[in-house]
Design a protein around this motif. Structure first.
Motif, PDB file in Angstrom:
ATOM      1  N   ARG A  19       1.283  -1.212   0.065  1.00  0.00           N
ATOM      2  CA  ARG A  19      -0.019  -0.156   0.006  1.00  0.00           C
ATOM      3  C   ARG A  19       1.384   0.911  -0.023  1.00  0.00           C
ATOM      4  NH1 ARG A  19      -5.340  -1.339   1.456  1.00  0.00           N
ATOM      5  NH2 ARG A  19      -6.089   0.571   2.186  1.00  0.00           N
ATOM      6  N   VAL A  20       0.033   2.170   0.316  1.00  0.00           N
ATOM      7  CA  VAL A  20       1.203   3.838   0.665  1.00  0.00           C
ATOM      8  C   VAL A  20       2.621   3.971   1.249  1.00  0.00           C
ATOM      9  CG1 VAL A  20       1.529   6.671   0.727  1.00  0.00           C
ATOM     10  CG2 VAL A  20      -0.869   4.674  -0.067  1.00  0.00           C
ATOM     11  N   ALA A  21       3.819   3.414   0.993  1.00  0.00           N
ATOM     12  CA  ALA A  21       5.017   3.233   1.487  1.00  0.00           C
ATOM     13  C   ALA A  21       4.375   4.082   2.784  1.00  0.00           C
ATOM     14  CB  ALA A  21       6.006   3.825   0.649  1.00  0.00           C
ATOM     15  N   GLU A 338      -0.724   8.166 -10.490  1.00  0.00           N
ATOM     16  CA  GLU A 338      -1.599   7.349 -11.397  1.00  0.00           C
ATOM     17  C   GLU A 338      -1.597   5.961 -11.198  1.00  0.00           C
ATOM     18  OE1 GLU A 338      -1.162   7.358 -15.482  1.00  0.00           O
ATOM     19  OE2 GLU A 338      -2.329  10.539 -15.098  1.00  0.00           O
ATOM     20  N   LYS A 339       0.073   5.028 -11.477  1.00  0.00           N
ATOM     21  CA  LYS A 339       0.586   3.377 -10.606  1.00  0.00           C
ATOM     22  C   LYS A 339      -0.762   3.237  -9.804  1.00  0.00           C
ATOM     23  CE  LYS A 339       3.424   0.162 -11.496  1.00  0.00           C
ATOM     24  NZ  LYS A 339       3.198  -0.586 -10.207  1.00  0.00           N
ATOM     25  N   LEU A 340       0.215   4.165  -8.617  1.00  0.00           N
ATOM     26  CA  LEU A 340       0.201   4.097  -7.087  1.00  0.00           C
ATOM     27  C   LEU A 340      -1.548   4.038  -6.466  1.00  0.00           C
ATOM     28  CD1 LEU A 340       0.881   4.222  -4.342  1.00  0.00           C
ATOM     29  CD2 LEU A 340       0.395   5.668  -3.967  1.00  0.00           C
ATOM     30  N   LEU A 341      -2.336   4.830  -7.514  1.00  0.00           N
ATOM     31  CA  LEU A 341      -4.062   4.347  -7.982  1.00  0.00           C
ATOM     32  C   LEU A 341      -4.525   3.414  -7.985  1.00  0.00           C
ATOM     33  CD1 LEU A 341      -6.627   5.937  -6.970  1.00  0.00           C
ATOM     34  CD2 LEU A 341      -6.254   7.450  -9.529  1.00  0.00           C
ATOM     35  N   ALA A 342      -3.850   3.314  -9.371  1.00  0.00           N
ATOM     36  CA  ALA A 342      -4.690   1.558  -9.902  1.00  0.00           C
ATOM     37  C   ALA A 342      -4.192   0.711  -8.709  1.00  0.00           C
ATOM     38  CB  ALA A 342      -3.709   1.413 -11.034  1.00  0.00           C
ATOM     39  N   ASP A 343      -3.272   0.233  -8.525  1.00  0.00           N
ATOM     40  CA  ASP A 343      -2.456  -0.452  -7.278  1.00  0.00           C
ATOM     41  C   ASP A 343      -3.533  -1.071  -6.711  1.00  0.00           C
ATOM     42  OD1 ASP A 343      -0.114  -1.435  -9.681  1.00  0.00           O
ATOM     43  OD2 ASP A 343       1.154  -0.643  -7.687  1.00  0.00           O
ATOM     44  N   GLU A 344      -3.437   0.350  -5.674  1.00  0.00           N
ATOM     45  CA  GLU A 344      -4.655   0.718  -4.557  1.00  0.00           C
ATOM     46  C   GLU A 344      -6.028   0.204  -5.072  1.00  0.00           C
ATOM     47  OE1 GLU A 344      -5.644   0.959  -0.449  1.00  0.00           O
ATOM     48  OE2 GLU A 344      -4.332   0.931  -1.765  1.00  0.00           O
ATOM     49  N   ILE A 345      -6.536   0.237  -6.190  1.00  0.00           N
ATOM     50  CA  ILE A 345      -7.955   0.415  -6.812  1.00  0.00           C
ATOM     51  C   ILE A 345      -8.357  -1.795  -6.890  1.00  0.00           C
ATOM     52  CG2 ILE A 345      -9.516   0.478  -8.817  1.00  0.00           C
ATOM     53  CD1 ILE A 345      -8.702   2.742  -8.831  1.00  0.00           C
ATOM     54  N   GLN A 346      -6.962  -1.978  -7.461  1.00  0.00           N
ATOM     55  CA  GLN A 346      -6.958  -3.927  -7.158  1.00  0.00           C
ATOM     56  C   GLN A 346      -6.719  -4.566  -6.497  1.00  0.00           C
ATOM     57  OE1 GLN A 346      -7.716  -4.973 -10.697  1.00  0.00           O
ATOM     58  NE2 GLN A 346      -6.744  -7.096  -9.215  1.00  0.00           N
ATOM     59  N   PHE A 378     -20.027   0.501  -9.315  1.00  0.00           N
ATOM     60  CA  PHE A 378     -18.677  -0.633  -8.033  1.00  0.00           C
ATOM     61  C   PHE A 378     -17.850   0.175  -8.233  1.00  0.00           C
ATOM     62  CE2 PHE A 378     -15.533  -3.672  -7.135  1.00  0.00           C
ATOM     63  CZ  PHE A 378     -16.109  -4.320  -5.934  1.00  0.00           C
ATOM     64  N   ASP A 379     -16.798   0.183  -9.484  1.00  0.00           N
ATOM     65  CA  ASP A 379     -16.188   0.811 -10.110  1.00  0.00           C
ATOM     66  C   ASP A 379     -15.639   1.600  -9.598  1.00  0.00           C
ATOM     67  OD1 ASP A 379     -14.894  -2.072 -11.649  1.00  0.00           O
ATOM     68  OD2 ASP A 379     -15.241  -1.396 -13.210  1.00  0.00           O
ATOM     69  N   ALA A 380     -16.451   2.612  -9.986  1.00  0.00           N
ATOM     70  CA  ALA A 380     -16.728   4.831  -9.764  1.00  0.00           C
ATOM     71  C   ALA A 380     -16.278   4.568  -7.936  1.00  0.00           C
ATOM     72  CB  ALA A 380     -18.057   4.840  -9.847  1.00  0.00           C
ATOM     73  N   ALA A 386     -10.489   4.446  -3.030  1.00  0.00           N
ATOM     74  CA  ALA A 386      -9.106   5.170  -3.601  1.00  0.00           C
ATOM     75  C   ALA A 386      -8.433   5.954  -3.260  1.00  0.00           C
ATOM     76  CB  ALA A 386      -8.128   3.759  -3.984  1.00  0.00           C
ATOM     77  N   GLU A 387      -9.254   7.059  -3.737  1.00  0.00           N
ATOM     78  CA  GLU A 387      -8.355   7.983  -4.109  1.00  0.00           C
ATOM     79  C   GLU A 387      -8.302   8.999  -3.014  1.00  0.00           C
ATOM     80  OE1 GLU A 387      -9.377   9.023  -8.262  1.00  0.00           O
ATOM     81  OE2 GLU A 387     -11.049   9.794  -6.877  1.00  0.00           O
ATOM     82  N   LYS A 388      -9.833   8.607  -1.870  1.00  0.00           N
ATOM     83  CA  LYS A 388      -9.536   8.547  -0.502  1.00  0.00           C
ATOM     84  C   LYS A 388      -8.232   8.465   0.753  1.00  0.00           C
ATOM     85  CE  LYS A 388     -12.940  10.407   3.437  1.00  0.00           C
ATOM     86  NZ  LYS A 388     -14.597   9.633   4.574  1.00  0.00           N
TER      87      LYS A 388
END
Length: 500
Positions: A19-21, A338-346, A378-380, A386-388
């Motif tokens: 997750r976020v380092a 962007e990559k961090l957000l994508a990884d967090e969503i996944q 659901f994805d939205a 994840a953004e929050k």
């Protein structure tokens, strides 16, 4: 000989995240001058959350890794006429190629030079860098680039003017009566009756489910105890069994909630084997003595009111913290990698689908049907959560530094005990798992962020719906820590509160 190459580095470099380092203390760069030649690094900002490092390394700096490469190859190969481990470097170059040695040396040295460049540039990397070796000249120099996401620079504005409104703490007589009634239900007794089943009775039933006329392998259950009206079994069963005596049966149609035919319409046959009536104890002083440490029913009701008030106060405090946090996030502009957000969503989607829903025997499709949501909705929602979560961590981490907050051993221990309780593990077991998994910095970060949120809550004006100013000083640190955890760890708001 000059060896030129451009390739993707295959080494694992520092900075990987799940997750976020967590922010790490900076280390002084170990880059040392070699005569008039030194390792040189430059930082290019690609966008607010990504940088490119360009690092030039004099060949002398590669000598320790080069020696290690020869030693490693020496232990792995055999050459006739030489003892293992005693093969001269020139023979290894002739037999296996100088390029193989250089590749091994570069892969060994890159993490060190990358870390030095990160420290020198005072960067907070997030995740694995993308490394390109742009130039490698034997006996001359090594040049490589590393692109990596970084924590964005954040300006925390004045938050002292935050004002939020929360629900007032109110406990009615009806609330108290409901709580006492629930306690009374727990002490109900049952007895077999020779009559038709009615609402509130406990029936023992055998069930058989068919889909398309075929009995399901997992569609047969015997000796199931069910309270009519509880809604704990299949839709339609209440109407089917009401009015049946022991030995009676009925058939009804219902959508299966789990199993191999989950979500399908099934024809369910129910056979009633026993009917029991529930008998509730009288609400009097004897019941108070049976169900509690109190002598009278009035004392029991007074205690129930106190418990409800404490529960509502905790809910009020949690609501205040969540609203203050939302107000704080609205004040701060935070660019997200962007990559961090994508990884967090996944990660959140995987945890929901394969852990939370898996334990409930639900697929994602069935869950969405129950929630009456489309996959797009659901994805939205998942992206918004994840953004929050990422934004919350960035902002609170920045506040930790700005307010110079630290975490004491006692605070960490208390937090560890709470986390152990929520995970169903003993504190010793949880602590061992945390240490073995290298998760101590993560726990320290959670406590620190909780303290940062407490600082903001303390500065905010919190008023209830009756216009009364609320003082949240009591137990603020503990509750704030829990609220901060909740914003990070779950895709379900209810689960956030329970896990917090």
């Amino acid at each position: 000989m000059a060896l030129l190459c451009k390739l993707r580095a295959c080494v694992c470099l520092p900075g990987a995240i799940g997750r976020v380092a967590e922010p790490q203390p900076r280390q002084k760069s170990r880059c040392q001058p070699q005569g008039d030649r030194t390792v040189k690094s430059a930082v290019e900002t690609l966008n607010p959350t990504r940088v490119r490092l360009t690092v030039e390394v004099p060949f002398e700096e590669l000598k320790p890794s080069l020696d290690a490469a020869y030693k490693k190859i020496n232990q792995q190969v055999s050459v006739p006429g030489f003892r293992k481990g005693k093969i001269p470097a020139r023979v290894i170059d002739q037999r296996f190629g100088r390029g193989a040695v250089l590749e091994e040396a570069v892969n060994d040295a890159l993490p060190k030079f990358y870390t030095e460049a990160v420290n020198e540039g005072e960067l907070n990397p997030l995740g694995q860098p993308e490394v390109d070796i742009t130039e490698l000249k034997d006996n001359e120099s090594l040049t490589f680039t590393a692109e990596v996401d970084v924590r964005p620079a954040i300006e925390i504005p004045d938050y002292s003017g935050i004002e939020v409104t929360v629900d007032a703490v109110e406990v009615s007589d009806e609330d108290v009566e409901k709580a006492v009634q629930q306690l009374r239900d727990r002490f109900a007794t049952t007895s077999v009756v020779e009559r038709a089943a009615a609402e509130g009775d406990v029936v023992t039933v055998d069930l058989e489910a068919k889909v398309d006329g075929e009995v399901l392998e997992d569609g047969v259950a015997k000796g199931v105890s069910y309270t009519i009206g509880s809604g704990e079994l299949l839709d339609g069963i209440d109407a089917a069994v009401t009015g049946l005596e022991a030995g009676g049966s009925a058939t009804f149609t219902s959508e299966l909630k789990g199993g191999s035919a989950q979500g399908k319409e099934a024809e369910v046959t129910v056979n009633v084997t026993e009917v029991k009536a529930r008998e509730l104890p009288e609400l009097d002083d004897d019941f108070a003595q049976l169900a509690s440490e109190f002598d009278t029913l009035d004392e029991l009701k007074a205690d129930s009111r106190d418990r409800l008030e404490q529960s509502r106060k905790f809910e009020q405090a949690t609501q205040a913290q969540e609203k203050v946090l939302d107000a704080l996030l609205e004040l701060v502009e935070v660019p997200l990698p962007e990559k961090l957000l994508a990884d967090e969503i996944q990660t959140r989607k995987h945890n929901l689908e394969h852990h939370q829903l898996g334990q409930m025997g639900l697929t994602l499709e069935a869950y969405l049907k129950i929630q009456e949501k489309t996959a797009e909705e659901f994805d939205a929602e998942l992206k918004e959560q994840a953004e929050k979560g990422i934004k919350t961590q960035f902002v609170l981490d920045e506040l930790v530094g700005k307010e110079k907050l630290s975490v004491g051993q006692e605070e960490l221990t208390e937090h560890l005990v709470r986390r152990a309780q929520s995970s169903g593990m003993s504190p010793d077991q949880f602590a061992q798992a945390v240490v073995e998994g290298g998760q101590v910095p993560m726990l320290v970060g959670e406590v620190a962020r909780g303290k940062a949120l407490a600082v903001v809550v303390e500065a905010a004006k919190v008023t209830d719906t009756n216009g009364q100013v609320i003082d949240l000083d009591e137990d603020e640190d503990e509750e704030s820590t829990e609220a901060a955890e909740a914003t990070e760890e779950s895709t379900d708001a209810a689960a956030e509160k329970s896990e917090g």
